[in-house]
Scaffold this motif. Structure first.
Motif, short mmCIF file in Angstrom:
data_model
loop_
_atom_site.label_atom_id
_atom_site.label_comp_id
_atom_site.label_asym_id
_atom_site.label_seq_id
_atom_site.Cartn_x
_atom_site.Cartn_y
_atom_site.Cartn_z
N UNK A 182 19.15 44.23 34.89
CA UNK A 182 19.26 42.63 34.96
C UNK A 182 20.14 42.19 35.06
N UNK A 183 20.50 41.60 36.93
CA UNK A 183 21.70 41.50 37.37
C UNK A 183 21.32 39.74 38.11
N UNK A 184 22.47 39.14 38.54
CA UNK A 184 22.45 37.62 38.51
C UNK A 184 21.83 37.73 39.74
N UNK A 203 16.06 38.81 39.04
CA UNK A 203 17.39 38.65 38.36
C UNK A 203 16.75 37.59 37.32
N UNK A 204 18.17 37.04 37.02
CA UNK A 204 18.39 35.15 36.05
C UNK A 204 18.37 34.78 37.39
N UNK A 229 21.91 31.39 39.14
CA UNK A 229 22.78 33.03 38.23
C UNK A 229 24.41 32.53 37.88
N UNK A 230 24.58 31.81 37.96
CA UNK A 230 25.82 31.42 37.30
C UNK A 230 25.62 31.39 35.83
N UNK A 231 25.78 32.27 35.47
CA UNK A 231 25.99 32.44 33.42
C UNK A 231 26.36 31.70 32.68
N UNK A 232 27.55 30.28 33.32
CA UNK A 232 27.97 28.94 32.77
C UNK A 232 26.47 28.33 32.52
N UNK A 233 26.12 28.11 33.85
CA UNK A 233 25.37 27.05 34.18
C UNK A 233 24.07 27.90 32.71
N UNK A 269 16.35 25.18 27.35
CA UNK A 269 15.47 24.89 28.49
C UNK A 269 14.71 26.68 28.15
N UNK A 270 13.77 26.98 28.07
CA UNK A 270 12.64 28.27 27.57
C UNK A 270 12.93 29.57 28.10
N UNK A 271 13.13 28.69 30.48
CA UNK A 271 13.60 29.64 31.39
C UNK A 271 14.59 30.14 31.28
N UNK A 272 15.14 29.46 30.40
CA UNK A 272 16.87 30.03 30.33
C UNK A 272 17.08 30.71 29.13
N UNK A 273 16.44 30.68 28.21
CA UNK A 273 16.44 31.05 27.42
C UNK A 273 15.58 32.54 27.50
N UNK A 274 14.83 32.61 28.38
CA UNK A 274 13.61 33.88 28.38
C UNK A 274 14.31 35.46 29.76
#
Length: 396
Positions: free
Chosen positions: A236-238, A272-273, A280-284, A293-298
């Protein structure tokens, strides 16, 4: 001996450049021209005096490289004083033909142009970059370094898809792999960190950035890798989906009326993310995950679960593993990803030391627990240095 190489990475609307000392890896200067062809092209040059930033119309890649040459003259270092030995070019797709760096001539440019159908977003820009640099530096040797080259050692059973033979013979449908320059650099650095020669170690290298790939490296050679015909397959990618049931295309075409071009675009740029969490910014993504945030956790869980699957698969491919290596932006800077991707693999001899893993460092280092049979390493990648070294090795 002069070991300075001007490394060029030409994108569809950008041109990145670095002036690298191939013997030390030190960048005397670097820069990027973005939004080529627009009214407000942005040029950032990092030299001895810090960053110089300009905004102006830059119509073409030739104008972009001329702007870079001007920036060396205005902000340093002087190209005349350093006496560049060669120009090294990142080329994304070399197909099955190129397994080593190659001196650029008309035949090489024709060959890379023939491969455009395999990399329609990248190879045309790479060709443009090579043509421009040959015009502006006609006296210098120019070297093409291919992203796919490191993976040309894959055995036939690893690169062959189980599809009609005509697809391979007539259209080149097979696994090629990408990020090869990064995997080559990091593999050599991992062997050095372990105090052994590249031929003496087996590694699983995880290049985790906006693009992500895993590679099984046996004795310094790639024997399997997650990206395939294109950079879409695998982890899985950005913005890319990674592995997917190929029947999804037919299903969406039939049920949603989507064209193949629409589906392809969404799988590459809206999945992807970004597809799972809208980001897709991994820091955010991490900030949102920590806020509940449930979507971010998934998205995080799916991302790390896929990495763990590939680690297990490539462990089986290699039989014995000396180290798991994390590199690129996310791989280097996210302790949480390293932990989540390797938790539960104690039976394979993979154990992380929490304190080492959470420590902030830009140095190559081990984060595995004392006595762990498999080292876990974090190694910053340096594709520009690898391109410079390969260019010097070919032209010296």
């Amino acid at each position: 001996m002069n070991d300075h190489v001007l490394v060029i990475n030409a994108g569809s609307s950008s041109l990145k450049y670095s002036l690298i000392d191939a013997s030390s890896g030190e960048a005397a200067a670097s820069g990027v021209v973005e939004r080529i062809g627009e009214q407000e092209s942005v040029h950032r040059h990092h030299g001895p005096e810090g960053e110089a930033r300009t905004t102006q119309p830059i119509a073409s890649h030739e104008d972009a490289l001329r702007a870079a040459i001007d920036a060396f003259g205005k902000h340093g270092p002087s190209l005349d004083d350093l006496e560049i030995a060669a120009v090294g070019h990142r080329v994304v797709h070399g197909g099955a033909r190129f397994s080593d760096p190659v001196l650029i001539d008309d035949d090489l440019i024709a060959a890379v142009t023939e491969l455009v159908p395999l990399a329609p977003l990248h190879n045309p820009a790479n060709v443009e970059g090579m043509q421009v640099a040959r015009r502006l530096f006609p006296e210098l040797p120019q070297v093409a370094v291919f992203d796919t080259a490191f993976h040309q050692t894959l055995p036939e059973e690893a690169y062959t898809y189980a599809v009609p033979r005509e697809w391979l013979d007539e259209y080149g449908v097979r696994r090629y792999g990408f990020h090869g320059t990064s995997h080559a650099f990091v593999s050599a650095e991992a062997a050095r960190l372990l105090g052994r020669g590249p031929a003496e170690v087996n590694l699983i290298v995880l290049h985790l950035g906006n693009g992500c790939s895993a590679t099984a490296v046996r004795g310094g050679q790639s024997v399997d890798t997650s990206m395939g015909l294109t950079p879409l397959e695998g982890l899985v990618m950005g913005t890319r989906s990674g592995d997917l049931d190929p029947a999804v295309h037919a299903y969406l075409a039939r049920e949603a009326g989507r064209s193949l071009d629409e589906i392809d675009h969404q799988l590459n740029f809206e999945s992807g993310l970004k597809g799972l969490a809208g980001q897709n910014d991994f820091r955010e993504l991490t900030r949102r995950q920590e806020a509940g945030d449930e979507r971010a956790q998934l998205a995080f869980d799916v991302y790390c679960y896929r990495i763990k699957k590939y680690v297990g698969a490539y462990y089986a491919v290699l039989g014995t593993v000396d180290a798991i290596v994390f590199t690129a932006g996310v791989g280097q800077h996210s302790p949480a990803v390293r932990t989540a991707s390797l938790t539960g693999l104690d039976a394979l001899g993979i154990r992380i030391d929490a304190e080492r893993n959470n420590a902030s460092s830009d140095q190559a280092r081990a984060v595995s627990a004392d006595g762990s049979p498999v080292a876990v390493l974090v190694i910053p990648t340096n594709e520009e240095w690898e391109i410079a070294r390969q260019a010097i090795a070919l032209t010296a």
